[in-house]
Design an enzyme around this catalytic site. Sequence first.
Site, mmCIF file in Angstrom:
data_model
loop_
_atom_site.group_PDB
_atom_site.id
_atom_site.type_symbol
_atom_site.label_atom_id
_atom_site.label_comp_id
_atom_site.label_asym_id
_atom_site.label_seq_id
_atom_site.Cartn_x
_atom_site.Cartn_y
_atom_site.Cartn_z
ATOM 1 N N ASP A 74 0.875 -1.024 -0.099
ATOM 2 C CA ASP A 74 -0.155 -0.078 -0.195
ATOM 3 C C ASP A 74 0.814 1.180 0.031
ATOM 4 O OD1 ASP A 74 -1.844 -1.758 0.486
ATOM 5 O OD2 ASP A 74 -2.716 -1.113 2.256
ATOM 6 N N HIS A 131 5.080 -7.612 -0.585
ATOM 7 C CA HIS A 131 4.848 -8.926 -1.263
ATOM 8 C C HIS A 131 5.537 -8.571 -2.355
ATOM 9 C CE1 HIS A 131 1.191 -10.003 1.619
ATOM 10 N NE2 HIS A 131 1.585 -8.722 1.855
ATOM 11 N N SER A 233 7.682 3.692 5.146
ATOM 12 C CA SER A 233 8.839 3.998 4.764
ATOM 13 C C SER A 233 8.823 4.040 3.271
ATOM 14 C CB SER A 233 10.154 3.043 5.221
ATOM 15 O OG SER A 233 11.273 3.404 4.661
#
Length: 267
Positions: A74, A131, A233
């Site tokens: 995200d 991922h 981050s």
Amino acid sequence: MNYNRFSNYFGLVAHYKFAGPLQSLINRFYLWKFDINLSEFEVPKGGFASLNELFTRRLKAPRKLDKGFISPSDGLILDCGEGMSDTALSIKNYEYDVRELLGGTLNKDELKSEFDYLNIYLSPSDYHHYHAPADLVVESAAYVKGELFSVAPNWLARIPNLYARNERVVLRTRLENGKILWIVFVGAWNVGKIKIDFEPRIDTNAANGDALYEYSNLKLEKGEHLGNFELGSTIVLISEPKALSYHTNLSGAKINFGENLGEIVQI
């Protein structure tokens, strides 16, 4: 200010399990401050025992994976484009050095001053896990020691070459078309750790020096869990020219893990 030391201290506080009512108050403030909706996430019975548990919350159910090349996380896409002369843009008008960013994972005859890049900023409110964006073969993982400046957009405008100055983990991978994709996890102020599932020897925000780990047949499936940040981050994707075809107008878009970013170019 020593941002690395401050981040160490903050990490200790974030991991500390305060008494129930106080921890609940801290968690509620964090949820309110960053407008976080927990409906998609697992919430332990009795609530999150520490702020870090809230930071690293997991999904209740697997996300649907779109076709093609997907977002690994995200976040907000700060910039996406074609790089030239070893430089890319972190945000409009502010550059970073890609050869310095990738370090020892990049051979001197690769990229030839042309490449594609995409920067994803994960704010404190985002899902902090990442991922595999496609089926990949991992050739190496590098830990590069560095600073822990904030990676928020206003800091990118203040600190020259910030991504290449911060602590980071660089994965060198190969796509199904044989082209190389580098996935760079950039550390930041208050990011206690960058976790990589398949490489427990990497210990970020610690006293360790640079390290490089190489693999002979390490395969990842699209959507496979790679690891997580502790707090927000940035993830930087660097690919050889004509490896990926990104959608136009991605810069400035809010994206979620699993959503399509473009296509893998078939050779």
